[in-house]
Design an enzyme around this catalytic site. Structure first.
Site, PDB file in Angstrom:
ATOM      1  N   LEU A  49      -8.851  19.781   6.275  1.00  8.36           N
ATOM      2  CA  LEU A  49      -8.289  19.901   7.738  1.00  8.36           C
ATOM      3  C   LEU A  49      -8.643  21.193   8.233  1.00  8.36           C
ATOM      4  O   LEU A  49      -8.494  21.946   7.595  1.00  8.36           O
ATOM      5  CB  LEU A  49      -7.418  19.370   7.311  1.00  8.36           C
ATOM      6  N   ASP A  50      -9.689  20.790   9.425  1.00  9.27           N
ATOM      7  CA  ASP A  50      -9.830  21.940  10.381  1.00  9.27           C
ATOM      8  C   ASP A  50      -8.522  22.215  10.496  1.00  9.27           C
ATOM      9  O   ASP A  50      -7.213  22.660  10.956  1.00  9.27           O
ATOM     10  CB  ASP A  50     -10.330  22.043  11.721  1.00  9.27           C
ATOM     11  N   PRO A  51      -8.644  24.197  10.580  1.00 11.05           N
ATOM     12  CA  PRO A  51      -7.597  25.400  11.137  1.00 11.05           C
ATOM     13  C   PRO A  51      -6.989  24.754  12.278  1.00 11.05           C
ATOM     14  O   PRO A  51      -5.272  24.357  12.011  1.00 11.05           O
ATOM     15  CB  PRO A  51      -8.175  26.577  11.212  1.00 11.05           C
ATOM     16  N   ALA A  53      -7.002  21.861  13.722  1.00 13.04           N
ATOM     17  CA  ALA A  53      -6.058  20.583  13.061  1.00 13.04           C
ATOM     18  C   ALA A  53      -4.946  20.813  12.393  1.00 13.04           C
ATOM     19  O   ALA A  53      -4.162  21.738  11.739  1.00 13.04           O
ATOM     20  CB  ALA A  53      -7.514  19.544  12.609  1.00 13.04           C
TER      21      ALA A  53
END
Length: 305
Positions: A49-51, A53
């Site tokens: 999961l992107d930082p 997000a």
């Protein structure tokens, strides 16, 4: 002479933690933090999961790491904002603006274009992604000033709906299979509407059977100490929600745990299954397949896992 402080002993801990990842924490940082908090010998996550997000980041401890691929294959639900009028180098709020447009789509136009982005679609992943290009991560090449040639890929979108719509920002909910880049989806929807856009916020609300309702925050975990934190853990079997279950008796389970197949008996016993998991008294024993009426293990899950 003062003694060096003793290292905290690592625990043979197994299970799943449905972690609610906060904003501005990378998935790798989350695993490291939780592994330390739990004192676990082994930990990993099921799906980056992107930082920037927030939301569901399934964390596997111990024997649960053997079931990570099955959780990664689970259907995802994302809620995301498209900011209209500007495209960025990263396709989210972190990048530099590289193109702008004065066009602001009407809700009706947005509704009309969404069917083009359901089912099997082809998308070009963002340049700032972890995909390897010639052995290098695409984001490393992009940060070095290069323009990596991102190969298009087929992804599956089950549903996409409008949650709210405004002239500057719209919120959508998308249910999709693994490998889908929501940043690319936002970029492409904007382009299809004759404008530019990027992701202004991103939240993952579900991964397979793991949902926001089950998620545990970092604050809740840190508020407890030691083994009290174990109350948040789910069994290893929780990660096998998409596979058929084969129930074994204790004798059969012991045979499987030695890596040997067992013959399945009973009126409803399956003759063939490409993938299944075996259990004994509700505890995961192995992941494997059924061939000619025999369950054959691929990955054995140790007792207590």
């Amino acid at each position: 002479m003062s003694q060096a402080p003793q290292k905290r002993p690592k625990r043979n801990l197994s299970g799943w933690l449905v972690f609610s990842k906060p904003y501005d924490m990378s998935s790798t940082e989350a695993v490291g933090k939780l592994r330390w908090l739990y004192g676990a010998k082994k930990a990993g996550h099921a799906g980056t999961l992107d930082p920037l997000a927030t939301g569901i980041l399934p964390i596997a401890f111990g024997e649960a790491t053997k079931t990570v691929p099955y959780v990664q294959d689970g259907i995802k639900l994302y809620q995301f904002d498209i900011v209209w009028g500007s495209q960025t180098s990263t396709d989210d709020i972190e990048g530099e603006v590289i193109a702008t447009s004065d066009v602001r789509p009407e809700r009706a136009a947005l509704e009309a274009v969404l069917p083009r982005f359901t089912g099997l679609i082809t998308q070009v992943p963002p340049a700032f992604s972890a995909i390897r290009i010639g052995g290098e991560r695409a984001y490393d090449l992009a940060r070095a000033g290069e323009t990596p040639q991102m190969p298009p890929r087929e992804v599956e979108i089950e549903t996409i709906e409008i949650v709210s719509h405004g002239p500057e920002r719209s919120r959508l909910a998308v249910t999709c299979a693994k490998g889908t880049y929501v940043r690319a989806l936002a970029r492409d929807i904007a382009e299809a509407l004759g404008t530019r856009g990027h992701v202004g916020a991103l939240h993952r609300a579900r991964v397979g059977e793991f949902s926001d309702e089950m998620a545990v925050s970092l604050e809740s975990i840190e508020a407890l100490e030691g083994a009290a934190r174990d109350q948040f853990l789910l069994p290893v079997a929780a990660g096998l929600f998409d596979l058929p279950e084969i129930r074994l008796d204790e004798r059969q389970a012991a045979t499987i745990r030695l890596g040997n197949p067992v013959l399945l008996t009973g009126r409803d016993a399956p003759v063939a299954l490409e993938e299944a998991w075996a259990s004994c008294r509700g505890e995961a024993v192995a992941v494997g397949f059924v061939e000619k009426g025999q369950f054959k293990p691929r990955r054995v899950i140790l007792a207590g896992g």
